[in-house]
Design a protein around this motif. Sequence first.
Motif, PDB file in Angstrom:
ATOM      1  N   ALA A  15       0.815  -1.223   0.000  1.00  0.00           N
ATOM      2  CA  ALA A  15       0.000   0.000   0.000  1.00  0.00           C
ATOM      3  C   ALA A  15       0.839   1.259   0.000  1.00  0.00           C
ATOM      4  CB  ALA A  15      -0.937   0.012   1.209  1.00  0.00           C
ATOM      5  N   GLY A  18      -1.645   4.867   1.022  1.00  0.00           N
ATOM      6  CA  GLY A  18      -1.849   5.343  -0.343  1.00  0.00           C
ATOM      7  C   GLY A  18      -0.552   5.423  -1.126  1.00  0.00           C
ATOM      8  N   ASP A  76      -5.005   1.946  -5.313  1.00  0.00           N
ATOM      9  CA  ASP A  76      -4.935   1.790  -3.856  1.00  0.00           C
ATOM     10  C   ASP A  76      -6.014   0.882  -3.277  1.00  0.00           C
ATOM     11  OD1 ASP A  76      -2.783   3.486  -3.740  1.00  0.00           O
ATOM     12  OD2 ASP A  76      -3.938   5.252  -3.177  1.00  0.00           O
TER      13      ASP A  76
END
Length: 468
Positions: free
Chosen positions: A134, A147, A322
């Motif tokens: 991530a 993100g 994401d």
Amino acid sequence: MAHILIVEDETIIRSALRRLLERNQYQVSEAGSVQEARERYSIPSFDLVISDLRLPGAPGTELIGLAGATPVLIMTSYASLRSAVDSMKLGAIDYIAKPFDHDEMLQAVARILRERRPAQAAENPAVQAAGARAGQGAGSDEIGIIGRCAAMQDLFGKIRKVAPTDSTVLIQGESGTGKELVARALHNLSRRAKAPLISVNCAAIPETLIESELFGHEKGAFTGATAGRAGLVEAADGGTLFLDEIGELPLEAQARLLRVLQEGEIRRVGSVQSQKVDVRLIAATHRDLKSLARNGQFREDLYYRLHVISLRLPALREREDDVQDIAQVFLARQCARMGREALSFSAEALKAIGHYHWPGNVRELENAIERAVILSEGSQIPLDLLGIDVELDEDFAPAHGEHAPAASNEPAEDLSLEDYFQHFVLEHQDHMTETELARKLGISRKCLWERRQRLGIPRRKSGAASDT
């Protein structure tokens, strides 16, 4: 499994809170006073203490010193909100106003435990691997937001540049995108990090009370003002004031807020004396303040004061790179929090997560995964446990091998769920209260408010629709 201590002298409230937490996979112990808690338990051994502010014998703030490194969440009524802010200065992790709804309490507990135990989460291989995918290894650890897409990386860069300054920041984004997380990151990376961050939802406080809550009042300023009281702006002195949904702030309160920004001072309701405050303001909204200012619904001079630095938080549907990674991180966190073996998504569920529109954004995704983990019985989470309406998603249907319906020039006769909600509220809000609207729609008042925010449907400021 996290172990939580509830300290509350009202048996009904204590029992209800215990049942709520136990249903959500927390281990719970309870006490009716500070003395009972001290005599029965080793308080520092708990993961979290939730305590009422007003208790027989000694206030709940006494637990802060007894808890050591264990965070203490203070519960209080709106009438004692100023005392709750004082408790944060004494070391409480946060406060929550009564009456609170279940979602509000569960979100607060989950956030506090998540912030307290990042090292434990990192020890879980699934959390560690999901976090790396991530983009948490790409410099976002200190920001605390997941993100890796280009839009989020750009946002992280702006946060790092803006945080050390005292500039006013306006965060724009849809409900559920994580605007408060951005505000917390700005505060935590600033020179004010050790001072309070006071968060206020402008839409959640009745219009008749908001000026008093924000700016305080003097004794006798209005009926019921039996004593003078400082407001939340004053409580944030030296720290940061976060005003969420600032577009809902009444015009009179906007004028007072402008004075804070221009002069660095406040005047309590009913007072002729002003006093200096050192507060950094961070505001957030899902609405177009520029359009509101053009239409006279928001002060234009305040808008330009707020718009010094503007940060836009993208909707989850705009973060295609994401979505699945965030889902994996949430899944690993929920498994670790509930003490379960690592789960995985089925191929169909993972594809649905990537295709679904997520109108409730990150908040909706996290809630869906928490529910799925609780209900899951196998090693994989199937699509149906996510509770998302993928059959309404035009992009998802072909993935099942279904043919798209033929194009038609005929207008659709059926309204979508969101269209129906908007149509119903606009048609009935002039003669129904918020409670009646929510009951007719089969949702809670909190859910009604959140959908209003997401769809941009303001509440009537007067008339029969008001029940505050």
